[in-house]
Scaffold this motif. Structure first.
Motif, short mmCIF file in Angstrom:
data_model
loop_
_atom_site.label_atom_id
_atom_site.label_comp_id
_atom_site.label_asym_id
_atom_site.label_seq_id
_atom_site.Cartn_x
_atom_site.Cartn_y
_atom_site.Cartn_z
N GLU A 1 -5.32 -12.61 10.99
CA GLU A 1 -5.93 -11.93 9.86
C GLU A 1 -7.33 -11.47 10.24
N GLU B 1 -14.57 -5.35 6.74
CA GLU B 1 -13.50 -5.97 7.52
C GLU B 1 -13.68 -5.64 8.99
N THR C 1 -4.04 -15.16 2.53
CA THR C 1 -3.59 -13.78 2.29
C THR C 1 -2.16 -13.70 1.79
N ARG D 1 0.54 -16.13 -3.58
CA ARG D 1 1.09 -15.24 -4.61
C ARG D 1 0.86 -15.83 -5.99
N ASP E 1 2.65 -11.15 -6.68
CA ASP E 1 1.65 -10.29 -6.03
C ASP E 1 0.76 -11.13 -5.12
N TYR F 1 -2.57 -12.33 -2.98
CA TYR F 1 -4.00 -12.51 -3.25
C TYR F 1 -4.80 -11.50 -2.43
N GLN F 2 -5.68 -10.75 -3.08
CA GLN F 2 -6.49 -9.73 -2.42
C GLN F 2 -7.84 -10.33 -2.05
N ARG G 1 -11.10 -7.92 -1.89
CA ARG G 1 -11.49 -7.47 -3.22
C ARG G 1 -12.14 -8.59 -4.02
N GLU G 2 -11.56 -9.78 -3.96
CA GLU G 2 -12.09 -10.90 -4.74
C GLU G 2 -13.45 -11.35 -4.20
N TYR H 1 -5.30 -18.62 -8.35
CA TYR H 1 -4.39 -17.47 -8.32
C TYR H 1 -2.95 -17.92 -8.11
#
Length: 425
Positions: free
Chosen positions: A260, A272, A312, A315, A320, A322-323, A326-327, A355
Motif C-alpha cells: 500500500e 500519496e 485499506t 469494509r 464499501d 475504507y477510504q 480521504r479520512e 467503520y
C-alpha cells in the motif's frame, strides 16, 4: 513508544480493578428465596436454587463456586423447612440441588483449568510477538514513532504483519510489510525478513543492496519450507523499505514491493507517495528485477503514515472499502495538530474500527513516523569511531531512480502532475 494493541475484550464484571463476579449468583439466590417466600404454596420455586452454583461455575472461581454450592444446599433446607410438611419440596429436590452444586463445582474446575491453558498459550504468543515485533524505544534512530498492531486472530495475537526501525551508520532505515497468508508460516516468514533487515539495514551502505538481501532471504525461506514438505513454497510478502539519509534531512528514499502506498501527512494536506510499482518480495523473477528507489521530499513538520491491507480492505456494513486518504485529509483539515504520530495512529485506528464495526478481516498495522529534532547518540547503534555517512545507491547503469530524475525527487514519475494524489485539507 510503539503501542501494540489487540482485539481483546475487556474482562466482564470488573469494577475499578476488582472482580464482582460473585454478585450475580448472590442476587439470584436472594431473588429466588424472596420469591418463594412471597408466593403461595401452589407456586414453590425453591428448587430453582440449583441455578445459583450453575451461574457461579460460569463466571467465578472453583472455591467461590463450591461456596455457593454449599450455600445453596443450606438455603434450600432453611427455606423449605419454613413451610409445613404438606407443602415442602421434599427429598427429590434436595438431591437435585446437592447434585447440581457438585457438578457445578466440577465444571468450574474444568473451566479454570482450560483458562489457565489459554493464558499459557497467550504467554507463548506474547513471547513470539516480542521476538518478531521487538519493542521500539522512543525516538529510536532519530524518529518519533507510534504504531498499532491489531491481530485478526484474537487468541493467537500474532500474524504476518511486520515492521521495524533500524538505525545505522548510513542513517535510519524503516521496514513495514505484510506476509501473504496467515498462521505460523506467515510468522516465520516475517521473522526471517526482519532478521535480515536488522543486519542488512545496519551494515549495507546502499538501500538497493538491502532490498536485494530481503529478496534473497524470502527466496531462501521458501526453498527451506518447500524442502520440509510444507505447502507454502509460493509465499510472498509486500513491503515498503524506507531510508532516512543522515546527510539529507529533507528527503527520504523509498522502495515499494507491491505494498500500500504510504501517505505523507502534514499541515498542508495529505499526499500519496509512489505506489507499489514493484512486485512483492519473493517474486522479483517475474518482473526481471527489483523495484526502483524513489527519493521524495519530507518536510520537518510532515509525518509518514504506513498501513497494511487490514486498513485499506476494511469494509462497512454495505461492503464499501475504507477510504484512508480521504479520512486522514478530513481529520487534518479539522485539526492540523493531529499530524503528530501518536495522534494520527489513534485517529486511523479508531476510524477503521468504527467503520468496520470492529470486525477485522485481516491483521492490521498502522505505523507513523517523523524525524525528531535531534538524534540521541546511544540510539544510533554505531560502532566505535563510526559516524553517519550518506545513504548512497549503486553506481551508474543501475535501476535506482534515487536522484536520477526530477520526477523521482518530487515523488512522482516524469510528466506526472506533482499535485496528483494530494488531498487538500
Amino acid at each position: 513508544m510503539t503501542e501494540i494493541e489487540y482485539g481483546r475484550r475487556r474482562p466482564l464484571l470488573w469494577v475499578h480493578g476488582r472482580s464482582i463476579a460473585w454478585l450475580p449468583p448472590l442476587l439470584l439466590l436472594a431473588g429466588i428465596v424472596l420469591l418463594d417466600l412471597a408466593t403461595s404454596e401452589d407456586f414453590r420455586i425453591v428448587s430453582w436454587i440449583v441455578l445459583v452454583p450453575g451461574i457461579a461455575a460460569a463466571i467465578c472461581g472453583v472455591w467461590t463456586t463450591a461456596a455457593y454450592s454449599v450455600l445453596a444446599v443450606v438455603t434450600y433446607v432453611a427455606v423449605d423447612s419454613a413451610w409445613s410438611d404438606a407443602y415442602r419440596a421434599g427429598l427429590g429436590d434436595f438431591l437435585l440441588v446437592a447434585l447440581g452444586g457438585a457438578l457445578a463445582t466440577l465444571a468450574a474446575a474444568v473451566r479454570v483449568r482450560h483458562e489457565r491453558q489459554i493464558l499459557h498459550i497467550r504467554d507463548i504468543a506474547e513471547t513470539t510477538r516480542r521476538t518478531v515485533l521487538r519493542p521500539l524505544p522512543p525516538c529510536w534512530g532519530g524518529l518519533e514513532h507510534a504504531g498499532v498492531y491489531l491481530a485478526a486472530d484474537v487468541e493467537a495475537r500474532v500474524g504476518g504483519d511486520f515492521y521495524d526501525i533500524q538505525p545505522g551508520p548510513q542513517g535510519t532505515r524503516l521496514l513495514v510489510g505484510d506476509v501473504q497468508g496467515k498462521g505460523l508460516g506467515a510468522v516465520e516468514a516475517a521473522a526471517a525478513l526482519l532478521g535480515t533487515f536488522r543486519e542488512a539495514g545496519y551494515h549495507e551502505r546502499a538501500l538497493t543492496t538491502v532490498a536485494e538481501r530481503l529478496e534473497t532471504r524470502m527466496l531462501r525461506h521458501r526453498r527451506h519450507t518447500t524442502a520440509l514438505g510444507r505447502d507454502d513454497g509460493d509465499r510472498f510478502a509486500t513491503a515498503v523499505l524506507i531510508a532516512f539519509p543522515a546527510d539529507a534531512p529533507d528527503v527520504m528514499d523509498l522502495v515499494n514491493f507491491g505494498h500500500e502506498p504510504p501517505l505523507v501527512v502534514g499541515p498542508r494536506g495529505v499526499r500519496e507517495l509512489p505506489s507499489g510499482d514493484g512486485v512483492p518480495l519473493g517474486l522479483a523473477d517475474l518482473a526481471h528485477g527489483l523495484p526502483p528507489v524513489h527519493r521524495v521530499p519530507l518536510a520537518a513538520d510532515e509525518t509518514l503514515l504506513l498501513v497494511t491491507d487490514g486498513v485499506t480492505e476494511a469494509r462497512d456494513g454495505a461492503g464499501d472499502f475504507y477510504q484512508l486518504a480521504r479520512e486522514v485529509a478530513r481529520a487534518v483539515g479539522a485539526d492540523p495538530g493531529s499530524t503528530e504520530p501518536r495522534s494520527l495512529v489513534r485517529r486511523v485506528r479508531d476510524g477503521v474500527l468504527r467503520y468496520s464495526g470492529g470486525r477485522l478481516q485481516d491483521d492490521t498495522t498502522i505505523f507513523a513516523v517523523r524525524r525528531a529534532g535531534t538524534v540521541p547518540g546511544p540510539e544510533t547503534e554505531m560502532g566505535p569511531g563510526r559516524g553517519p555517512g550518506p545513504d548512497t545507491g549503486p553506481g551508474p547503469g543501475s535501476e535506482t531512480e534515487t536522484g536520477a530524475r526530477a520526477g523521482a525527487h518530487r515523488g512522482t514519475e516524469p510528466g506526472e502532475d506533482p499535485e496528483r494524489g494530494r488531498l487538500r485539507s
